[in-house]
Design a protein around this motif. Sequence first.
Motif, PDB file in Angstrom:
ATOM      1  N   UNK A  74       0.277  -1.438  -4.920  1.00 20.69           N
ATOM      2  CA  UNK A  74       1.186  -1.674  -6.040  1.00 20.69           C
ATOM      3  C   UNK A  74       1.981  -2.952  -5.795  1.00 20.69           C
ATOM      4  N   UNK A  75       2.398  -3.620  -6.857  1.00 18.07           N
ATOM      5  CA  UNK A  75       3.273  -4.782  -6.671  1.00 18.07           C
ATOM      6  C   UNK A  75       4.578  -4.354  -5.991  1.00 18.07           C
ATOM      7  N   UNK A  76       5.100  -5.200  -5.137  1.00 19.82           N
ATOM      8  CA  UNK A  76       6.333  -4.869  -4.407  1.00 19.82           C
ATOM      9  C   UNK A  76       7.474  -4.505  -5.346  1.00 19.82           C
ATOM     10  N   UNK A  77       7.505  -5.093  -6.525  1.00 18.52           N
ATOM     11  CA  UNK A  77       8.597  -4.838  -7.477  1.00 18.52           C
ATOM     12  C   UNK A  77       8.600  -3.396  -7.989  1.00 18.52           C
ATOM     13  N   UNK A  78       7.503  -2.676  -7.782  1.00 18.90           N
ATOM     14  CA  UNK A  78       7.356  -1.316  -8.316  1.00 18.90           C
ATOM     15  C   UNK A  78       7.854  -0.255  -7.340  1.00 18.90           C
ATOM     16  N   UNK A  79       7.874  -0.546  -6.040  1.00 13.84           N
ATOM     17  CA  UNK A  79       8.191   0.457  -5.012  1.00 13.84           C
ATOM     18  C   UNK A  79       9.557   0.194  -4.388  1.00 13.84           C
ATOM     19  N   UNK A 139       9.427   7.943 -12.905  1.00 15.13           N
ATOM     20  CA  UNK A 139       9.230   7.533 -11.522  1.00 15.13           C
ATOM     21  C   UNK A 139       8.334   8.515 -10.767  1.00 15.13           C
ATOM     22  N   UNK A 140       7.615   7.973  -9.809  1.00 12.62           N
ATOM     23  CA  UNK A 140       6.709   8.750  -8.974  1.00 12.62           C
ATOM     24  C   UNK A 140       7.174   8.668  -7.522  1.00 12.62           C
ATOM     25  N   UNK A 141       6.943   9.731  -6.782  1.00 12.66           N
ATOM     26  CA  UNK A 141       7.224   9.715  -5.349  1.00 12.66           C
ATOM     27  C   UNK A 141       5.943   9.354  -4.621  1.00 12.66           C
ATOM     28  N   UNK A 142       6.063   8.441  -3.679  1.00 10.63           N
ATOM     29  CA  UNK A 142       4.925   8.019  -2.870  1.00 10.63           C
ATOM     30  C   UNK A 142       5.429   7.793  -1.444  1.00 10.63           C
ATOM     31  N   UNK A 144       8.260   4.964  -7.126  1.00 10.49           N
ATOM     32  CA  UNK A 144       7.511   3.999  -7.926  1.00 10.49           C
ATOM     33  C   UNK A 144       8.097   4.007  -9.334  1.00 10.49           C
ATOM     34  N   UNK A 145       8.481   2.849  -9.805  1.00 13.00           N
ATOM     35  CA  UNK A 145       9.182   2.759 -11.089  1.00 13.00           C
ATOM     36  C   UNK A 145       8.254   2.609 -12.281  1.00 13.00           C
ATOM     37  N   UNK A 146       6.952   2.491 -12.025  1.00 13.02           N
ATOM     38  CA  UNK A 146       5.976   2.370 -13.106  1.00 13.02           C
ATOM     39  C   UNK A 146       4.825   3.335 -12.864  1.00 13.02           C
ATOM     40  N   UNK A 158       0.867  -1.186   0.000  1.00 13.51           N
ATOM     41  CA  UNK A 158       0.000   0.000   0.000  1.00 13.51           C
ATOM     42  C   UNK A 158       0.903   1.235   0.000  1.00 13.51           C
ATOM     43  N   UNK A 159       0.662   2.120  -0.959  1.00  9.32           N
ATOM     44  CA  UNK A 159       1.401   3.376  -1.045  1.00  9.32           C
ATOM     45  C   UNK A 159       0.411   4.532  -1.087  1.00  9.32           C
TER      46      UNK A 159
END
Length: 167
Positions: A80-85, A25-28, A103-105, A2-3
Amino acid sequence: MRVYIPLTLSGLARLHVAREIAPAPLTAYAVTPALREWYLSGSEEELEYAALSRAAVASLRLVATELGVARRRVVVAADVPDRVAFADPELALSPEALGEVRLTEAVPLGWLAAVHVDAEEAAEDVQAAAEAVGAADQGDEDAQFVVDGVADHELLWYGVQEIDRLV
């Protein structure tokens, strides 16, 4: 994972049209190991609230940079999937960046869990805090008091299906 992604009302409108939050990339903000360590006695719910609160401050900074938009903080909760954060270990050492992740996606609408937005009654205090946030960052205690005061306004919860009504 959860982000909590900080936005503004205009960012929410872009999400509504594009059906995603982009570009990466996004900041969360999330419950990271550093945030968990900092809030040792916090329950999972308190830790999630801390991450949401940090995202609300980041939203305030975004509001401060936008002209001609309603002065309300917006935070989108997404799973989000763990691989994204990714939490940057160097940022974890900074108290200001506790809970911050990259966040890479892009985040598609389908990953969203909820939207949190200030009530209209908060707009005046959000405006004052947005005007004071720069001075607060420079150490002005009076400005920091104004910025901290906006936290008295709880963000309201909305379902993802209500985004069209919010924009």
